[in-house]
Design a protein around this motif. Structure first.
Motif, mmCIF file in Angstrom:
data_model
loop_
_atom_site.group_PDB
_atom_site.id
_atom_site.type_symbol
_atom_site.label_atom_id
_atom_site.label_comp_id
_atom_site.label_asym_id
_atom_site.label_seq_id
_atom_site.Cartn_x
_atom_site.Cartn_y
_atom_site.Cartn_z
ATOM 1 N N THR A 2 -8.625 9.121 -8.959
ATOM 2 C CA THR A 2 -7.874 10.366 -8.881
ATOM 3 C C THR A 2 -6.438 10.132 -9.345
ATOM 4 O OG1 THR A 2 -7.138 10.008 -6.597
ATOM 5 C CG2 THR A 2 -9.268 11.082 -6.919
ATOM 6 N N THR A 3 -5.763 11.208 -9.716
ATOM 7 C CA THR A 3 -4.399 11.081 -10.230
ATOM 8 C C THR A 3 -3.336 11.236 -9.143
ATOM 9 O OG1 THR A 3 -4.380 13.448 -10.766
ATOM 10 C CG2 THR A 3 -5.057 11.914 -12.506
ATOM 11 N N SER A 4 -3.735 11.617 -7.938
ATOM 12 C CA SER A 4 -2.746 11.870 -6.890
ATOM 13 C C SER A 4 -2.059 10.581 -6.431
ATOM 14 C CB SER A 4 -3.408 12.568 -5.699
ATOM 15 O OG SER A 4 -4.466 11.774 -5.180
ATOM 16 N N ARG A 5 -2.775 9.474 -6.462
ATOM 17 C CA ARG A 5 -2.184 8.189 -6.083
ATOM 18 C C ARG A 5 -2.400 7.239 -7.260
ATOM 19 N NH1 ARG A 5 -4.423 6.740 -0.210
ATOM 20 N NH2 ARG A 5 -2.544 5.440 -0.139
ATOM 21 N N TYR A 6 -1.612 7.449 -8.300
ATOM 22 C CA TYR A 6 -1.829 6.765 -9.577
ATOM 23 C C TYR A 6 -1.752 5.252 -9.463
ATOM 24 C CZ TYR A 6 3.216 6.111 -9.607
ATOM 25 O OH TYR A 6 4.483 5.734 -9.284
ATOM 26 N N PHE A 7 -0.962 4.733 -8.503
ATOM 27 C CA PHE A 7 -0.810 3.296 -8.382
ATOM 28 C C PHE A 7 -2.064 2.616 -7.843
ATOM 29 C CE2 PHE A 7 1.050 5.574 -4.815
ATOM 30 C CZ PHE A 7 0.381 5.046 -3.730
ATOM 31 N N LEU A 8 -3.052 3.407 -7.418
ATOM 32 C CA LEU A 8 -4.345 2.847 -6.996
ATOM 33 C C LEU A 8 -5.378 2.912 -8.115
ATOM 34 C CD1 LEU A 8 -4.703 4.272 -3.360
ATOM 35 C CD2 LEU A 8 -3.731 2.087 -4.090
ATOM 36 N N ASN A 9 -4.971 3.420 -9.288
ATOM 37 C CA ASN A 9 -5.896 3.567 -10.416
ATOM 38 C C ASN A 9 -6.005 2.277 -11.221
ATOM 39 O OD1 ASN A 9 -4.784 6.958 -11.097
ATOM 40 N ND2 ASN A 9 -6.277 6.219 -9.648
ATOM 41 N N GLY A 10 -6.249 1.178 -10.536
ATOM 42 C CA GLY A 10 -6.349 -0.091 -11.242
ATOM 43 C C GLY A 10 -6.702 -1.226 -10.303
ATOM 44 N N VAL A 11 -6.737 -2.419 -10.867
ATOM 45 C CA VAL A 11 -7.006 -3.646 -10.111
ATOM 46 C C VAL A 11 -5.705 -4.425 -10.010
ATOM 47 C CG1 VAL A 11 -8.268 -5.830 -10.079
ATOM 48 C CG2 VAL A 11 -9.406 -3.740 -10.856
ATOM 49 N N ALA A 12 -5.308 -4.764 -8.796
ATOM 50 C CA ALA A 12 -4.062 -5.497 -8.583
ATOM 51 C C ALA A 12 -4.331 -6.995 -8.620
ATOM 52 C CB ALA A 12 -3.444 -5.110 -7.246
ATOM 53 N N PHE A 13 -3.516 -7.699 -9.388
ATOM 54 C CA PHE A 13 -3.564 -9.160 -9.457
ATOM 55 C C PHE A 13 -2.431 -9.700 -8.598
ATOM 56 C CE2 PHE A 13 -6.320 -8.179 -12.822
ATOM 57 C CZ PHE A 13 -6.921 -9.326 -13.328
ATOM 58 N N ASP A 14 -2.773 -10.418 -7.542
ATOM 59 C CA ASP A 14 -1.777 -10.953 -6.606
ATOM 60 C C ASP A 14 -1.741 -12.475 -6.714
ATOM 61 O OD1 ASP A 14 -0.047 -11.521 -4.551
ATOM 62 O OD2 ASP A 14 -1.398 -10.893 -2.950
ATOM 63 N N MET A 15 -0.660 -13.003 -7.238
ATOM 64 C CA MET A 15 -0.497 -14.452 -7.355
ATOM 65 C C MET A 15 0.923 -14.803 -6.925
ATOM 66 S SD MET A 15 -1.732 -17.407 -8.153
ATOM 67 C CE MET A 15 -0.608 -18.417 -7.229
ATOM 68 N N PRO A 16 1.143 -15.001 -5.631
ATOM 69 C CA PRO A 16 2.506 -15.228 -5.145
ATOM 70 C C PRO A 16 3.221 -16.413 -5.785
ATOM 71 C CG PRO A 16 1.046 -14.761 -3.316
ATOM 72 C CD PRO A 16 0.182 -14.945 -4.524
ATOM 73 N N ALA A 17 2.701 -17.616 -5.657
ATOM 74 C CA ALA A 17 3.405 -18.797 -6.181
ATOM 75 C C ALA A 17 2.438 -19.968 -6.274
ATOM 76 C CB ALA A 17 4.581 -19.158 -5.281
#
Length: 199
Positions: A26-41
């Motif tokens: 959905t477009t209402s929460r655009y920042f959830l329209n993908g896969v997040a890559f989390d690589m702290p350090a």
């Protein structure tokens, strides 16, 4: 150019397949329209753990794998020691699906992050994929994952589990398809709730 991590391309493809289904469309929460890559350090030996996560606000899927790179590399510039950065690389869902397809048969690849772009390079096969990132701050998904050491555990064969979920799905709300599971000493009870059928 940007920080690079190394892992097997086919493994990255499988990871994307395990999380992308949970991303929002959905477009209402655009920042959830993908896969997040989390690589702290990465540590002093250049080793770290890459986590891929996707959520639509109702369901969440994450998967992690060891990766290698430059010793001491900070993937998230805003990260402070032990703190939540809040700035993950959010790859658009369409791009994530294309990466899953392109690198399904690849050996070692480099995952590269630039300030506003993201890429995967298979040097051996001269294959490169670059995409812009979704602009926005991803929610702190770590707070949504319960500490499983505080809960009971049940081991069940995958086939009966899948059958039970499939049997309940028609009675769930089509918008979120939530299946509830209750644990008892000798069984698990699966249930769904919808405006049409109730619970």
């Amino acid at each position: 150019d940007g920080p690079a991590l190394s892992l097997e391309g086919s493994h990255l493809s499988r990871m994307l397949g395990r999380v992308s289904f949970a991303a929002s469309t959905t477009t209402s929460r655009y920042f959830l329209n993908g896969v997040a890559f989390d690589m702290p350090a990465l540590d002093s030996d250049g080793q770290g753990v890459l986590t891929l996560v996707a959520t639509d606000g109702f369901r969440l899927s994450s998967v992690s794998t060891p990766v290698a790179g430059e010793a001491g590399l900070k993937w998230n510039d805003a990260l402070e020691a032990g703190a939540w950065a809040g700035h993950l690389a959010i790859v658009p869902l369409g791009a994530a699906d294309e990466m899953e397809r392109l690198f399904a048969r690849s050996g070692d690849v480099d995952v590269i992050r630039a300030p506003d772009a993201f890429g995967v390079v298979d040097w051996e096969n001269d294959l490169e994929f670059v995409t812009r990132l979704v602009d926005g701050d991803y929610p702190n998904y770590r707070r949504l994952i319960p500490d499983l050491t505080l809960y009971n555990e049940a081991r069940i064969p995958i086939a009966p589990l899948a059958d039970a979920v499939k049997a309940v799905l028609p009675f769930t709300n089509p918008k979120n398809k939530v299946v509830r599971v209750r644990f008892f000493a000798d069984c698990l009870i699966f249930s769904g709730k919808s405006p049409e059928y109730g619970e």
